[in-house]
Design an enzyme around this catalytic site. Structure first.
Site, PDB file in Angstrom:
ATOM      1  CE1 TYR A  61     -57.389  27.277  38.320  1.00 41.88           C
ATOM      2  CE2 TYR A  61     -58.793  29.212  38.169  1.00 41.88           C
ATOM      3  CZ  TYR A  61     -58.107  28.181  37.559  1.00 41.88           C
ATOM      4  OH  TYR A  61     -58.126  28.079  36.181  1.00 41.88           O
ATOM      5  N   PRO A  88     -53.406  33.598  27.232  1.00 41.24           N
ATOM      6  CG  PRO A  88     -54.678  35.540  27.458  1.00 41.24           C
ATOM      7  CD  PRO A  88     -54.421  34.210  28.111  1.00 41.24           C
ATOM      8  CG  LEU A  89     -51.020  38.202  27.592  1.00 39.10           C
ATOM      9  CD1 LEU A  89     -50.813  39.314  28.600  1.00 39.10           C
ATOM     10  CD2 LEU A  89     -51.070  38.760  26.171  1.00 39.10           C
ATOM     11  N   GLY A 113     -46.779  35.319  29.965  1.00 42.93           N
ATOM     12  CA  GLY A 113     -46.070  36.590  30.086  1.00 42.93           C
ATOM     13  C   GLY A 113     -45.062  36.844  28.990  1.00 42.93           C
TER      14      GLY A 113
END
Length: 321
Positions: free
Chosen positions: A53, A212-213, A216
Site C-alpha cells: 500500500y 464491504p460497500l 462505494g
C-alpha cells in the site's frame, strides 16, 4: 464495539477492522493519525494494512505511516491486533514478490522495520502464488513464528481449494494453519458464498471482508462522496444497478439507518464473518459507520435484502445439476 473470535483461534478482534489503504495516497499522515486515534477510541482493536500500500507515493508508505503513529506512543502497540500482507511486487527485482521462502522472510523484516514493531499479529498472504509449494510457504511461516516475528497466519483472495490445501498440509504437520481469509464480499459481490466461505467454515477460518460497500456503490449519501465513486466506471456501475440501489435505499430508510451501516450490518450477520474492513478516507467516514455492529437485522429484513441482492446459492448446486 463488539468483539469476535478470529476463526478457531482464541484471538478477539473488533467486528469492524480499520483498513488503511487510503493512508498516504488519499489521506495525509496527520489525518491518518486522527483516524487511527478515533478508531481506537471507539473500541476498534483490529488494524489491517499491506506492504504494497502506498499508491503514487510508493510501496511501503502506508506501513510507514502506521509505524510513525505507533512510535508516537509505544503503548498503542499492545492495544491493537496488527495485520499486514505479503505477496505483491515491492520492486522490479524478480524475487521481490510472491511467496517464496526467501521473499516471505525478507518482506516480513522490511514490514517490521516500516511498522516500527518487533512482531506482526496476523501475517496474511495477499494472493496465491501458484509457483510456491505450500510446504515451502509453511516452512517460512513456521520460521517466522519461531523467531517471534509473527503470531498467526492468514490468507487473502484465496479460492476455496487453496484454503483446503493449505490447511490440510498444516494439519498433517500438526500446525495451526490459516486462521483467517480476507475476501471480497458484499451485497453486490456474493460469489464468496459458493466455495470460499464454506471452506472457511469447514476449516475454522474467520472471514474478514474487504470492499464491504462495493467500492462505494452501497454507500448512498455517506459523508464525503469524493474519491472512487466519482470515477466513470463507478458511475456506470451505479447506473446499471440503479433499480437495486434505489430499493435498498428505501429499505434502509424504513430502518432509519444509512445504506452504509445496513450493508456493513448485513455482513456481520453472515455465518463465518469475523470482521469487516472499513477503509475511511476521512474521520467523518469512520464515525458515520461505527454503529454498524450494534444494528440487528431480523429475519424479515434479511429476506428483503436477499430479494434485492440475490444469493448465488450453495455449491455445487448453484452451477451443477
Amino acid at each position: 464495539m463488539r468483539y469476535r473470535r478470529l476463526g478457531r483461534s482464541a484471538l478477539q478482534v473488533s467486528a469492524l477492522c480499520l483498513g488503511t489503504m487510503n493512508f498516504g495516497p488519499r489521506t495525509s499522515a496527520p489525518e491518518s493519525f486522527a483516524i487511527l486515534n478515533a478508531a481506537v477510541g471507539a473500541g476498534i482493536n483490529f488494524v489491517d494494512t499491506a506492504n504494497q500500500y502506498g499508491g503514487q507515493l510508493g510501496v511501503g508508505t502506508t506501513e510507514t505511516i502506521i509505524g510513525d503513529w505507533l512510535a508516537e506512543d509505544r503503548s498503542r502497540r499492545d492495544k491493537i491486533v496488527l495485520a499486514t500482507k505479503v505477496h505483491e511486487p515491492m520492486s522490479e527485482d524478480v524475487n521481490d514478490r510472491g511467496l517464496s521462502a526467501r521473499h516471505i522472510q525478507m518482506a516480513c523484516d522490511a514490514s517490521l522495520k516500516r511498522l516500527k514493531t518487533d512482531h506482526i499479529d496476523l501475517y496474511q498472504m495477499h494472493h496465491i502464488d501458484r509457483a510456491a509449494p505450500i510446504e515451502e510457504i509453511w516452512q517460512a511461516m513456521d520460521h517466522l513464528r519461531r523467531q517471534g516475528k509473527i503470531t498467526y497466519v492468514g490468507s487473502s483472495n484465496f479460492p476455496g481449494w487453496k484454503i483446503a490445501q493449505a490447511n490440510e498440509k498444516a494439519i498433517a504437520a500438526r500446525q495451526l494453519g490459516l486462521i483467517s481469509e480476507q475476501s471480497l464480499y458484499n451485497l453486490i459481490e456474493r460469489r464468496a458464498e459458493l466455495e470460499v466461505i464454506p471452506a472457511c467454515r469447514e476449516y475454522g477460518l474467520g472471514v474478514i471482508t474487504w470492499s464491504p460497500l462495493a467500492g462505494g456503490l452501497l454507500a448512498g449519501d455517506a459523508p464525503d462522496q469524493g474519491g472512487r465513486r466519482q470515477s466513470d466506471d463507478m458511475k456506470r456501475a451505479a447506473s446499471s444497478r440503479s433499480a437495486q440501489l434505489s430499493q435498498f435505499a428505501s429499505l434502509c430508510l424504513d430502518l432509519g439507518q444509512s445504506t452504509s451501516v445496513v450493508a456493513l450490518a448485513w455482513l456481520l450477520h453472515q455465518d463465518g464473518v469475523a470482521s469487516t474492513i472499513i477503509g475511511p478516507r476521512t474521520k467523518a467516514q469512520l464515525t458515520s459507520v461505527l454503529q454498524a455492529p450494534e444494528v440487528t437485522l431480523n429475519a424479515e429484513v434479511l429476506a428483503r435484502i436477499d430479494a434485492i441482492f440475490p444469493a448465488c446459492g450453495p455449491a455445487p448446486e448453484a452451477y451443477a445439476w
